[in-house]
Design an enzyme around this catalytic site. Structure first.
Site, PDB file in Angstrom:
ATOM      1  N   ASN A  85       0.806  -1.221   0.000  1.00 12.69           N
ATOM      2  CA  ASN A  85       0.000   0.000   0.000  1.00 12.69           C
ATOM      3  C   ASN A  85       0.841   1.274   0.000  1.00 12.69           C
ATOM      4  O   ASN A  85       0.323   2.353   0.283  1.00 12.69           O
ATOM      5  CB  ASN A  85      -0.944   0.026   1.205  1.00 12.69           C
ATOM      6  CG  ASN A  85      -2.025  -1.016   1.104  1.00 12.69           C
ATOM      7  OD1 ASN A  85      -2.235  -1.621   0.058  1.00 12.69           O
ATOM      8  ND2 ASN A  85      -2.721  -1.247   2.194  1.00 12.69           N
ATOM      9  N   VAL A  92       1.250   6.770   0.719  1.00 10.31           N
ATOM     10  CA  VAL A  92       0.430   5.678   1.232  1.00 10.31           C
ATOM     11  C   VAL A  92      -0.908   5.685   0.506  1.00 10.31           C
ATOM     12  O   VAL A  92      -1.553   6.725   0.375  1.00 10.31           O
ATOM     13  CB  VAL A  92       0.204   5.822   2.752  1.00 10.31           C
ATOM     14  CG1 VAL A  92      -0.718   4.731   3.274  1.00 10.31           C
ATOM     15  CG2 VAL A  92       1.537   5.799   3.483  1.00 10.31           C
ATOM     16  N   CYS A  93      -1.306   4.515   0.053  1.00 10.75           N
ATOM     17  CA  CYS A  93      -2.579   4.366  -0.650  1.00 10.75           C
ATOM     18  C   CYS A  93      -3.435   3.357   0.098  1.00 10.75           C
ATOM     19  O   CYS A  93      -3.266   2.150  -0.059  1.00 10.75           O
ATOM     20  CB  CYS A  93      -2.348   3.904  -2.091  1.00 10.75           C
ATOM     21  SG  CYS A  93      -3.888   3.679  -3.003  1.00 10.75           S
ATOM     22  N   VAL A  94      -4.306   3.863   0.955  1.00  6.12           N
ATOM     23  CA  VAL A  94      -5.294   3.035   1.633  1.00  6.12           C
ATOM     24  C   VAL A  94      -6.631   3.766   1.522  1.00  6.12           C
ATOM     25  O   VAL A  94      -6.678   5.003   1.437  1.00  6.12           O
ATOM     26  CB  VAL A  94      -4.938   2.758   3.120  1.00  6.12           C
ATOM     27  CG1 VAL A  94      -3.728   1.856   3.232  1.00  6.12           C
ATOM     28  CG2 VAL A  94      -4.730   4.029   3.891  1.00  6.12           C
TER      29      VAL A  94
END
Length: 129
Positions: A85, A92-94
């Site tokens: 992620n 950050v990719c959430v």
């Protein structure tokens, strides 16, 4: 002409940072990058026990938009980090960090995305997993 940062957002961020300092989250610390800018935090996450990250210290910057909490912060690791992620640039990719509302790509439910009632503690919890 640029607008001044929202005093409501500034007050909320001051409160949330103060709360984090009074009631620390295990394995996480936060402070301001620059004492004159409440909208940018320097954070450190300590790798949790029994994980591949155990014993590691991972630094990141949390950048809050001027309309916080209506929109989420951006979290970008400044330490080298490998995680599914985390993009190669450290971002950050959430789901919790995606803008509120429906996903234009149809992958996430609106309930999985940012909501203005969320706080920095929820962001921290999602970035530590």
């Amino acid at each position: 002409m640029a607008t001044a940062p929202s005093s409501q957002a500034s007050l909320l961020l001051q409160k949330q940072l103060k709360d984090l300092c009074k009631h620390p989250v295990d394995g996480f610390s936060a402070g301001l990058v620059n004492e004159d800018n409440i909208f940018e935090w320097n954070v450190t996450i300590i790798g949790p026990p029994d994980t591949l990250y155990e014993g590691g210290f991972f630094n990141a910057i949390m950048s809050f938009p001027e309309d916080y909490p209506c929109n989420p912060p951006i979290v970008r690791f400044t330490s080298e980090m490998w995680h599914p992620n985390v993009y190669s640039d450290g971002k950050v990719c959430v789901s919790i960090l995606h803008p509120p509302g429906d996903d234009p790509n149809g992958y996430e439910l609106a309930t999985e995305r940012w909501n203005p009632v969320h706080t920095c503690n929820l962001v921290v919890a999602n970035c530590k997993d």
